[in-house]
Design an enzyme around this catalytic site. Sequence first.
Site, PDB file in Angstrom:
ATOM      1  N   ASN A  81      -1.940   8.528  45.787  1.00 56.51           N
ATOM      2  CA  ASN A  81      -2.568   9.187  44.640  1.00 56.51           C
ATOM      3  C   ASN A  81      -4.031   9.423  44.959  1.00 56.51           C
ATOM      4  OD1 ASN A  81      -2.558   6.065  44.122  1.00 56.51           O
ATOM      5  ND2 ASN A  81      -4.302   6.857  42.953  1.00 56.51           N
ATOM      6  N   HIS A  84       0.743 -10.801  46.357  1.00 56.85           N
ATOM      7  CA  HIS A  84      -0.580 -10.315  45.989  1.00 56.85           C
ATOM      8  C   HIS A  84      -1.359 -11.357  45.198  1.00 56.85           C
ATOM      9  CE1 HIS A  84       2.039  -6.756  46.337  1.00 56.85           C
ATOM     10  NE2 HIS A  84       0.978  -6.112  46.761  1.00 56.85           N
ATOM     11  N   HIS A  89       9.125  -4.441  45.863  1.00 58.50           N
ATOM     12  CA  HIS A  89       8.949  -5.538  46.814  1.00 58.50           C
ATOM     13  C   HIS A  89      10.112  -6.510  46.643  1.00 58.50           C
ATOM     14  CE1 HIS A  89       4.712  -4.670  48.097  1.00 58.50           C
ATOM     15  NE2 HIS A  89       4.752  -3.996  46.972  1.00 58.50           N
ATOM     16  N   ALA A  97       0.457   1.059  50.312  1.00 53.03           N
ATOM     17  CA  ALA A  97       0.228   2.262  49.531  1.00 53.03           C
ATOM     18  C   ALA A  97      -1.179   2.174  48.980  1.00 53.03           C
ATOM     19  CB  ALA A  97       1.242   2.352  48.395  1.00 53.03           C
ATOM     20  N   MET A 153      -4.752  -2.986  46.894  1.00 58.52           N
ATOM     21  CA  MET A 153      -4.772  -4.345  46.357  1.00 58.52           C
ATOM     22  C   MET A 153      -4.153  -5.363  47.313  1.00 58.52           C
ATOM     23  SD  MET A 153      -3.394  -3.252  42.578  1.00 58.52           S
ATOM     24  CE  MET A 153      -3.978  -1.732  41.799  1.00 58.52           C
ATOM     25  N   SER A 154      -4.153  -5.053  48.603  1.00 62.31           N
ATOM     26  CA  SER A 154      -3.497  -5.952  49.557  1.00 62.31           C
ATOM     27  C   SER A 154      -4.152  -5.814  50.929  1.00 62.31           C
ATOM     28  CB  SER A 154      -2.007  -5.609  49.663  1.00 62.31           C
ATOM     29  OG  SER A 154      -1.836  -4.320  50.245  1.00 62.31           O
ATOM     30  N   HIS A 202       2.153   3.393  38.910  1.00 63.20           N
ATOM     31  CA  HIS A 202       2.930   2.759  39.976  1.00 63.20           C
ATOM     32  C   HIS A 202       4.140   3.616  40.332  1.00 63.20           C
ATOM     33  CE1 HIS A 202       3.940  -0.477  42.645  1.00 63.20           C
ATOM     34  NE2 HIS A 202       5.129  -0.622  42.113  1.00 63.20           N
ATOM     35  N   SER A 228       4.188  -1.168  49.276  1.00 62.82           N
ATOM     36  CA  SER A 228       4.902  -0.634  48.112  1.00 62.82           C
ATOM     37  C   SER A 228       5.663   0.636  48.478  1.00 62.82           C
ATOM     38  CB  SER A 228       3.910  -0.328  46.987  1.00 62.82           C
ATOM     39  OG  SER A 228       3.331  -1.498  46.478  1.00 62.82           O
ATOM     40  N   TYR A 248      -3.201 -10.718  42.674  1.00 63.09           N
ATOM     41  CA  TYR A 248      -3.123 -10.425  41.244  1.00 63.09           C
ATOM     42  C   TYR A 248      -1.855 -10.970  40.589  1.00 63.09           C
ATOM     43  CZ  TYR A 248      -0.089  -6.429  42.495  1.00 63.09           C
ATOM     44  OH  TYR A 248       0.925  -5.633  42.984  1.00 63.09           O
ATOM     45  N   GLU A 249      -0.867 -11.348  41.401  1.00 62.61           N
ATOM     46  CA  GLU A 249       0.336 -11.944  40.837  1.00 62.61           C
ATOM     47  C   GLU A 249       0.102 -13.381  40.369  1.00 62.61           C
ATOM     48  OE1 GLU A 249       4.185 -10.835  42.963  1.00 62.61           O
ATOM     49  OE2 GLU A 249       2.680 -10.350  44.494  1.00 62.61           O
TER      50      GLU A 249
END
Length: 307
Positions: A257, A99, A75, A129, A233-234, A282, A42, A101-102
């Site tokens: 973060n 991902h 992306h 990220a 998440m990846s 995000h 990201s 989650y997509e």
Amino acid sequence: MTTDFIPTEGYLQTISHATETIKAKLANTKLANPRVMIICGSGLGGIADILDDSSKIEISYEKIPGFKTSTVQGHIGKLVFGLIGDKKVPVMCMVGRLHFYEGYTFQQTTFPIRVAKILNIDTVVVTNAAGGINSQYKPGDLMVIEDHINFPGLAGWHPLRGPNLNGFGPRFQPLSDAYDYDLRKLFLTTARDKLKITRNIHEGTYFFAAGPTFETRAEVRLIRALGGDAVGMSTVPEVIIARHSGLKVLALSLITNAGVGEKPPSAFHENPIALDQGMASHDEVLQAADEASKDVQRIIESVVNEL
């Protein structure tokens, strides 16, 4: 019983079709035999900018059999081929990853790694990220991944679930050597000694959570207690498939973060701190990635040039 994976024969055929499509685009060029795959996380799609402009060839995911469309901001969704560095190393940049989650299966999100193997790529550089869990990590820091915790995998949601692809790797893949020592050493010495990068660089453990929500305060404390230094998440599904395919892996997290792990303010208090203080977004991820991207690009360019 229902399954979430494509039958082996059909999957292998799609890998073959994707590979042939890519080879046709690269035929009779200096990029016909890419050696390194770079997965851009990201806000890090600018990594593709380090490729020599005169050599670039771009292919949209939509034009490659088996590739799915990336739906996440930052992306783009294309493969960019080009040469890197003085040694003109041919690489394949994945600008925009997929991902879980997509709504995609792990088999779909890791499909490009299998294609990379058939293209005879031998090294994968994975970037992401991530949220800082280790209290020493600050936004803008870099973390070279030395190990990971595959939290969904421990519960059965694993990228190697289903029939094993024996032509790629074993049924029971060891992962104690997932993150190549020599590549990690090269990254650190290049950043510190050669390029004199002053940004903080750590080595640590990446905790894979499926997302798409950012972690609760209690989850941050749990991840910290389990040994995670950063959370994202990846990356882990891609790394597992890369190792199963016999590829060497270098993985890098950009800390965008700081995870909020303190307990929330009590309703018994009359004047509590704001509940949204330190809350991740995000947009914050993309901003931090943009600010650090130039350093990341310089290091990766120099490292890939030595491969």
